[in-house]
Enzyme design. Structure first.
Site, PDB file in Angstrom:
ATOM      1  N   ASP A   1     -11.178   4.585  -1.746  1.00  0.00           N
ATOM      2  CA  ASP A   1     -11.878   4.007  -0.986  1.00  0.00           C
ATOM      3  C   ASP A   1     -13.425   4.492  -0.893  1.00  0.00           C
ATOM      4  O   ASP A   1     -14.306   4.119  -0.305  1.00  0.00           O
ATOM      5  CB  ASP A   1     -11.407   3.817   0.442  1.00  0.00           C
ATOM      6  CG  ASP A   1     -11.250   4.836   1.257  1.00  0.00           C
ATOM      7  OD1 ASP A   1     -11.670   5.886   0.990  1.00  0.00           O
ATOM      8  OD2 ASP A   1     -10.871   4.538   2.521  1.00  0.00           O
TER       9      ASP A   1
ATOM     10  N   HIS B   1     -10.717   9.947  -2.562  1.00  0.00           N
ATOM     11  CA  HIS B   1      -9.933   8.923  -1.999  1.00  0.00           C
ATOM     12  C   HIS B   1     -10.451   7.707  -2.724  1.00  0.00           C
ATOM     13  O   HIS B   1     -11.732   7.442  -2.929  1.00  0.00           O
ATOM     14  CB  HIS B   1     -10.027   8.661  -0.630  1.00  0.00           C
ATOM     15  CG  HIS B   1      -9.118   9.363   0.417  1.00  0.00           C
ATOM     16  ND1 HIS B   1      -9.664   9.957   1.401  1.00  0.00           N
ATOM     17  CD2 HIS B   1      -7.777   9.717   0.086  1.00  0.00           C
ATOM     18  CE1 HIS B   1      -8.555  10.514   2.071  1.00  0.00           C
ATOM     19  NE2 HIS B   1      -7.608  10.323   1.405  1.00  0.00           N
TER      20      HIS B   1
ATOM     21  N   ASN C   1      -6.766   6.131   6.772  1.00  0.00           N
ATOM     22  CA  ASN C   1      -5.615   7.188   6.253  1.00  0.00           C
ATOM     23  C   ASN C   1      -4.234   7.013   6.874  1.00  0.00           C
ATOM     24  O   ASN C   1      -3.527   7.530   6.406  1.00  0.00           O
ATOM     25  CB  ASN C   1      -6.369   8.440   5.986  1.00  0.00           C
ATOM     26  CG  ASN C   1      -7.586   8.597   5.192  1.00  0.00           C
ATOM     27  OD1 ASN C   1      -8.534   8.919   5.515  1.00  0.00           O
ATOM     28  ND2 ASN C   1      -7.392   8.378   3.993  1.00  0.00           N
TER      29      ASN C   1
ATOM     30  N   ASN D   1     -11.878  18.640   1.749  1.00  0.00           N
ATOM     31  CA  ASN D   1     -12.674  17.997   0.524  1.00  0.00           C
ATOM     32  C   ASN D   1     -14.065  18.491   0.316  1.00  0.00           C
ATOM     33  O   ASN D   1     -14.567  19.346   1.179  1.00  0.00           O
ATOM     34  CB  ASN D   1     -12.712  16.550   0.975  1.00  0.00           C
ATOM     35  CG  ASN D   1     -13.601  16.263   2.009  1.00  0.00           C
ATOM     36  OD1 ASN D   1     -14.831  16.498   1.923  1.00  0.00           O
ATOM     37  ND2 ASN D   1     -13.204  15.570   3.039  1.00  0.00           N
TER      38      ASN D   1
ATOM     39  N   CYS E   1     -13.783   4.421   5.995  1.00  0.00           N
ATOM     40  CA  CYS E   1     -12.859   5.395   6.341  1.00  0.00           C
ATOM     41  C   CYS E   1     -12.514   5.212   7.999  1.00  0.00           C
ATOM     42  O   CYS E   1     -11.405   5.879   8.333  1.00  0.00           O
ATOM     43  CB  CYS E   1     -13.216   6.787   6.265  1.00  0.00           C
ATOM     44  SG  CYS E   1     -13.698   7.315   4.351  1.00  0.00           S
TER      45      CYS E   1
ATOM     46  N   ARG F   1      -3.849  17.417   8.524  1.00  0.00           N
ATOM     47  CA  ARG F   1      -3.922  15.923   9.092  1.00  0.00           C
ATOM     48  C   ARG F   1      -2.448  15.476   9.283  1.00  0.00           C
ATOM     49  O   ARG F   1      -2.483  14.589   9.760  1.00  0.00           O
ATOM     50  CB  ARG F   1      -4.376  15.343   7.998  1.00  0.00           C
ATOM     51  CG  ARG F   1      -5.991  15.455   7.678  1.00  0.00           C
ATOM     52  CD  ARG F   1      -7.037  14.149   7.170  1.00  0.00           C
ATOM     53  NE  ARG F   1      -6.820  13.161   8.007  1.00  0.00           N
ATOM     54  CZ  ARG F   1      -7.441  12.004   7.708  1.00  0.00           C
ATOM     55  NH1 ARG F   1      -8.076  11.916   6.548  1.00  0.00           N
ATOM     56  NH2 ARG F   1      -7.297  11.088   8.736  1.00  0.00           N
TER      57      ARG F   1
HETATM   58  N1  ARG Z   1     -12.046  14.388   6.375  1.00  0.00           N
HETATM   59  C1  ARG Z   1     -11.324  13.445   5.952  1.00  0.00           C
HETATM   60  C2  ARG Z   1     -10.322  14.151   4.743  1.00  0.00           C
HETATM   61  O1  ARG Z   1     -10.796  14.848   4.209  1.00  0.00           O
HETATM   62  C3  ARG Z   1     -12.198  12.364   5.528  1.00  0.00           C
HETATM   63  C4  ARG Z   1     -11.092  11.264   5.215  1.00  0.00           C
HETATM   64  C5  ARG Z   1     -11.907  10.218   4.667  1.00  0.00           C
HETATM   65  N2  ARG Z   1     -11.075   9.033   4.569  1.00  0.00           N
HETATM   66  C6  ARG Z   1     -11.214   8.098   3.653  1.00  0.00           C
HETATM   67  N3  ARG Z   1     -10.606   6.929   3.758  1.00  0.00           N
HETATM   68  N4  ARG Z   1     -11.746   8.124   2.505  1.00  0.00           N
HETATM   69  O2  ARG Z   1      -9.297  13.764   4.909  1.00  0.00           O
END
Ligand code: ARG
Length: 271
Positions: A174, A172, A69, A19, A266, A96
């Protein structure tokens, strides 16, 4: 009682870039990350009286700390009448995807029915699907795909409203939208496409727009408890609109997790 799932940051780190916030050249300080996570845990439990379940950290899965997540949770196996559901995520990035068996095993062993979406449909759980009243607001484009919304609605029996996300920094839902109660939500308007903003203004009676500086401190990535909203530091201008709605703003420094594109919400998954 407010209950959350969290995972200690023993193996947290910036090991890849998936991201716009993640830079291999901007590594997290693990000692500091541990302190910040511990303080968030302390604020939620000791200070605000929430109950937190812990998932065991796994070496090689640096983003397992972002339990939001894992999937979408509906119902509580302890108190709810019907079956408690866990709609498991199908992560976009292979980095992930290895988290899923660990999340599924936890929910399986804690009395949830674990449900999977059909193949080839990306879904990143409570990062992109947030309930407000009887409706689930669901984001798509950067991570979850719109195909997941129909399935999520079928499995949960809820109405799902799809919101297209416009800015890759708010990848995301959230990160730019946070329901406070059945009729109130925080949001950052520029993170949404025009039609999504229309859907929001027609379906949420009290929409509170956060300022750009606070949005960039992930003000919308907040943990909501009765009378309290927990965010990263640097969101002080939220205090006034929150106070007007009966909430106290509690900020916790989460700089090391911001380097991964994550903040307070998160790091938790509401159970
Ligand atoms: N580094 C993680 C990703 O990019 C961060 C996730 C953050 N989670 C969230 N629910 N916004 O997947």
């Amino acid at each position: 009682m407010d209950k959350f799932l969290m995972c200690p940051p023993d193996y947290f780190g910036i090991e890849y870039e998936i991201n716009p916030w993640m830079r291999l050249s901007n590594q997290a300080d693990l000692t500091l990350a541990r302190k910040q996570w511990q303080e968030l845990y302390r604020v939620l439990t000791t200070e605000l009286g929430a109950s937190v379940e812990l998932l065991k950290p796994v070496k090689g899965l640096p983003d397992l700390v972002f339990t939001a997540n894992a999937g979408y949770v509906q119902g509580d196996p302890v108190s709810s009448t019907g079956q408690a559901l866990f709609v498991s995520s199908s992560f976009k990035h292979k980095e992930r995807q290895g988290e899923t068996p660990f999340f599924d095993a936890w929910f399986q062993s804690h009395g949830y029915q674990v449900r999977k979406l059909g193949p080839d449909c990306i879904f990143e759980g409570a990062g992109d699907a947030l309930p407000l009243g009887e409706t689930i607001f669901a984001g798509y484009r950067h991570r979850s795909e719109i195909c997941s919304h129909q399935e999520l609605g079928d499995i949960t029996g809820r109405r799902v409203l799809s919101l297209e996300l416009a800015d890759p920094r708010f990848y995301h839902l959230d990160t730019c939208f946070c329901p406070l109660d059945d009729k109130t939500a925080l949001y950052f308007p520029p993170a949404f496409d025009t039609y999504a903003r229309k859907v929001l203004s027609e379906s949420v009676p009290d929409l509170v727009a956060v300022s750009e500086p606070s949005a960039h401190r992930f003000a919308c990535n907040a943990v909501v408890l009765p009378g309290n909203v927990v965010t990263n530091t640097g969101c002080a201008d939220l205090a006034k609109p929150l106070a007007e709605r009966g909430y106290n703003l509690r900020m916790v420094e989460l700089s090391e997790f911001m380097k991964s594109g994550g903040s307070a919400k998160c790091l938790t998954l509401r159970l």
